[in-house]
Design an enzyme around this catalytic site. Structure first.
Site, PDB file in Angstrom:
ATOM      1  CG  ASP A  62     -15.573   6.196   2.343  1.00  0.00           C
ATOM      2  OD1 ASP A  62     -14.906   5.393   1.685  1.00  0.00           O
ATOM      3  OD2 ASP A  62     -15.907   7.313   1.927  1.00  0.00           O
ATOM      4  CB  THR A  95     -10.035   7.208   0.652  1.00  0.00           C
ATOM      5  OG1 THR A  95     -10.944   6.448   1.444  1.00  0.00           O
ATOM      6  CG2 THR A  95     -10.753   7.680  -0.589  1.00  0.00           C
ATOM      7  CB  THR A  96      -8.454   3.294   4.080  1.00  0.00           C
ATOM      8  OG1 THR A  96      -9.824   3.629   4.204  1.00  0.00           O
ATOM      9  CG2 THR A  96      -7.871   2.976   5.437  1.00  0.00           C
ATOM     10  CG  ASP A 391     -16.255   3.398  -1.733  1.00  0.00           C
ATOM     11  OD1 ASP A 391     -16.356   4.613  -1.990  1.00  0.00           O
ATOM     12  OD2 ASP A 391     -15.611   2.959  -0.766  1.00  0.00           O
TER      13      ASP A 391
HETATM   14  N1  LIG Z   1     -11.473 -10.862   0.540  1.00  0.00           N
HETATM   15  C1  LIG Z   1     -10.406 -10.107   0.764  1.00  0.00           C
HETATM   16  N2  LIG Z   1      -9.327 -10.639   1.321  1.00  0.00           N
HETATM   17  C2  LIG Z   1      -8.256  -9.890   1.570  1.00  0.00           C
HETATM   18  N3  LIG Z   1      -8.154  -8.588   1.303  1.00  0.00           N
HETATM   19  C3  LIG Z   1      -9.185  -8.000   0.741  1.00  0.00           C
HETATM   20  C4  LIG Z   1     -10.366  -8.713   0.438  1.00  0.00           C
HETATM   21  N4  LIG Z   1     -11.237  -7.851  -0.119  1.00  0.00           N
HETATM   22  C5  LIG Z   1     -10.635  -6.653  -0.169  1.00  0.00           C
HETATM   23  N5  LIG Z   1      -9.404  -6.718   0.330  1.00  0.00           N
HETATM   24  C6  LIG Z   1      -8.412  -5.643   0.433  1.00  0.00           C
HETATM   25  O1  LIG Z   1      -8.886  -4.628   1.293  1.00  0.00           O
HETATM   26  C7  LIG Z   1      -8.310  -3.373   0.900  1.00  0.00           C
HETATM   27  C8  LIG Z   1      -9.352  -2.313   0.779  1.00  0.00           C
HETATM   28  O2  LIG Z   1      -9.928  -2.053   2.032  1.00  0.00           O
HETATM   29  P1  LIG Z   1     -10.903  -0.835   2.270  1.00  0.00           P
HETATM   30  O3  LIG Z   1     -11.965  -0.841   1.241  1.00  0.00           O
HETATM   31  O4  LIG Z   1     -11.296  -0.891   3.694  1.00  0.00           O
HETATM   32  O5  LIG Z   1      -9.989   0.415   2.114  1.00  0.00           O
HETATM   33  P2  LIG Z   1      -9.759   1.410   0.914  1.00  0.00           P
HETATM   34  O6  LIG Z   1     -10.386   0.896  -0.314  1.00  0.00           O
HETATM   35  O7  LIG Z   1      -8.319   1.715   0.871  1.00  0.00           O
HETATM   36  O8  LIG Z   1     -10.468   2.723   1.420  1.00  0.00           O
HETATM   37  P3  LIG Z   1     -11.992   3.185   1.323  1.00  0.00           P
HETATM   38  O9  LIG Z   1     -12.782   2.033   0.810  1.00  0.00           O
HETATM   39  O10 LIG Z   1     -12.316   3.547   2.729  1.00  0.00           O
HETATM   40  O11 LIG Z   1     -11.962   4.346   0.420  1.00  0.00           O
HETATM   41  C9  LIG Z   1      -7.642  -3.598  -0.440  1.00  0.00           C
HETATM   42  O12 LIG Z   1      -6.260  -3.685  -0.273  1.00  0.00           O
HETATM   43  C10 LIG Z   1      -8.231  -4.941  -0.883  1.00  0.00           C
HETATM   44  O13 LIG Z   1      -7.358  -5.638  -1.736  1.00  0.00           O
HETATM   45 MG   LIG Z   2     -12.400   0.324  -0.451  1.00  0.00          MG
END
Ligand SMILES: Nc1ncnc2c1ncn2[C@@H]1O[C@H](COP(=O)(O)OP(=O)(O)OP(=O)(O)O)[C@@H](O)[C@H]1O
Ligand SMILES: [Mg+2]
Length: 541
Positions: A62, A95-96, A391
């Site tokens: 996260d 958040t990332t 989340d």
């Molecule tokens: N199956 C998938 N294929 C490609 N990209 C994906 C897939 N599932 C999710 N994503 C992408 O991954 C990203 C989110 O990644 P992640 O959850 O690690 O980070 P975040 O949501 O920015 O931060 P956090 O969850 O740590 O608050 C988004 O851009 C999402 O569209």
């Molecule tokens: Mg996320």
């Protein structure tokens, strides 16, 4: 007469850094923070293990948790941490993304500053681009209904795919969606979800697929006496915030007893007070007692004899939840408790979870409260399960409340990036450069997703752009095949709010950082910041 003696304005020891030195120092610090979370983005993102000075370990994917845990000192770096925190508060996911997008905006600004573009022009261009992006996002979003559970589950699963719980994401997505929908309330035309009605209870043990939804409240306490019933149907619940104990005097009192009868009278006085308390509870008609304070051994015995299920030292927050949900009133004077104060629930029972007994209150009068019992093999796993489910709940909530969603996997960012490049040309002038930089920064999302998946990021970006130029709006990165594909078909869905908020807060933070050209730091900061001459760049990193 004007003298030539310098006027001392700042206190001795104050450090001042001006101009580009200040700008570049800030940008470096923010970039360093963004880099710290880069590798965690997306389904193939890795986790981080953080160890604090006390030796406590947190393992997480996260973004905001990582940034909160690392002890950041540089003021500009702190602002980046704030971006992640805002994103977390407003949306709970992304958040990332918000952090690395801010880092990328600043990196591109650095190049422009080097080419002598004034920071206020860059800031202006960024603002225009962000506004345009927000408009375009509204158009690109598609509707999602609160009744469309299937789609909501896909949204929840997308939020959990990058986490350690990924293997159980379908199941946990179902839990999250059911939790949100059972507390969602229709207000006018839209829905509102009060997250406080969803209680998360962590219990180490089992595996994360043992996580379950409980239609009620869980209190992590066992009944005080084995003679009490372990299960009470049609519960009439007394909520007390007074102790069922005889008050001890605050000073040392000595009572001299000269004959055995006196002792007997003294003891029976205590007994009768406690008996009186229990009688009051029983007379009000209660068969369950939740007590915020202690319950004396003797009172426990009397309660058990009356067949009343009782637990003691219940947390205040739990008491409030119980009051709200069972429609009971928390009473402070035991003797004054009456029938009208009691809450009600269909069932109060003790269940064994792992090694511990916990109290479950289900079928409460109000029925709105819902709990998620989170399970996981170790303490660290349970904590990460909690963050992941949180989340998921947040994205479902955002989707239900706004009724809008987007397609993820880098598709939306590619689409915006191309559209913003066209917009930049239409704007022209110096701002054009800044808007173009903003557009290029959007691609940090697909690029990082590709990098983390071990794909060639340049080839992937070219494929993506080509697909979008051909009108394939939903094409993003299929992490598993390594190719560019329709993300809607792959069920990679996100609520509109995640992307919108990430762009808004990243823009605000980078504009704020860019506008700083003078850093005046007090002595304390200097002491920690290291040595360096006034005006020298990078002295804070
Ligand atoms: N199956 C998938 N294929 C490609 N990209 C994906 C897939 N599932 C999710 N994503 C992408 O991954 C990203 C989110 O990644 P992640 O959850 O690690 O980070 P975040 O949501 O920015 O931060 P956090 O969850 O740590 O608050 C988004 O851009 C999402 O569209
Ligand atoms: Mg996320």
């Amino acid at each position: 007469m004007m003298g030539t003696t310098p006027v001392v304005v700042l206190k001795e020891g104050t450090r001042r850094e001006r101009g580009r030195g200040a700008q570049f120092g800030n940008i470096q610090a923010a970039k360093a923070i963004a880099d710290a979370v880069r590798t965690t983005l997306g389904p193939r993102g890795m986790d981080k293990m953080l160890v604090d000075s006390m030796g406590d370990v947190v393992i997480t994917n996260d973004g905001v948790t990582i940034l909160k845990e690392i002890d950041v000192e540089h003021p500009a770096a702190k602002m980046l941490v704030e971006v992640a925190k805002t994103q977390d508060q407003e949306v709970g996911d992304g958040t990332t993304t918000a952090a690395i997008f801010t880092g990328e905006l600043l990196k591109r600004s650095e190049e422009m500053i080097e080419q002598n573009v004034h920071p206020t022009i860059i800031a202006q261009g960024f603002r225009m681009a962000a506004e345009k992006a927000s408009e375009m996002l509204n158009e690109l979003a598609s509707p999602v209904k609160a009744s469309d559970e299937d789609t909501l589950k896909k949204i929840a699963a997308t939020a959990m795919i990058s986490k350690a719980v990924s293997a159980s994401r379908e199941y946990l997505a179902d839990v999250a969606v059911r939790a949100v929908l059972s507390v969602a309330e229709k207000v006018g035309d839209s829905w509102q979800v009060d997250e406080d009605n969803i209680q998360m209870v962590k219990k180490q043990g089992g595996s994360f697929s043992d996580t379950q939804l409980v239609d009620g409240i869980i209190v992590d306490k066992e009944r005080v006496h084995p003679g009490m019933p372990a299960r009470v149907e049609n519960a009439k619940i007394a909520l007390l915030d007074a102790a069922l104990e005889v008050k001890k005097t605050e000073f040392d009192a000595r009572i001299q007893i000269s004959d055995p009868q006196q002792l007997q009278a003294f003891l029976s006085e205590e007994e009768s007070i406690l008996k009186g308390y229990v009688d009051a509870v029983e007379k009000a008609g209660a068969n369950v007692l939740f007590c915020q304070k202690g319950i004396d051994d003797l009172a426990q015995h009397y309660l058990a004899k009356e067949g009343i299920y009782a637990i003691r030292r219940v947390k205040k927050s739990d008491m409030e939840k119980l009051a709200k949900s069972t429609k009971g009133r928390i009473v402070s004077k035991i003797q004054e408790i009456v029938k009208g104060d009691l809450g009600s629930a269909k069932l109060v029972e003790e269940r064994k979870i792992g090694d511990d007994d916990m109290t479950f209150v289900t079928g409460a009068k109000d029925g709105k409260a819902i709990s998620i019992l989170l399970r996981g093999g170790t303490e660290h796993v349970v904590d990460e399960v909690e963050r992941s489910v949180d989340d998921a709940i947040n994205v479902v909530r955002a989707a239900v409340e706004d009724g809008k969603m987007l397609v993820g996997g880098g598709s939306i960012h590619t689409e915006l990036s191309l559209a913003l490049r066209d917009y930049a040309v239409s704007v022209g002038g110096r701002e054009q450069m800044a808007i173009e930089a903003f557009a290029a920064s959007m691609e940090v999302v697909p690029r990082t997703l590709a990098e983390n998946a071990g794909l060639d990021s340049i080839d992937t970006l070219i494929d993506l752009r080509n697909a979008h130029k051909k009108g394939k709006k939903h094409h993003g990165i299929d992490i598993y095949s390594g190719k560019v594909a329709d993300m809607r078909k792959l069920d990679v869905l996100e609520p509109l709010r995640v992307t919108k908020q990430a762009i808004a807060s990243a823009t605000d933070a980078s504009v704020m950082i860019l506008r700083i050209d003078d850093i005046i730091a007090g002595k304390e900061f200097e002491a920690k910041g290291g040595e360096g001459e006034e005006g020298a760049g990078g002295e804070f990193d």
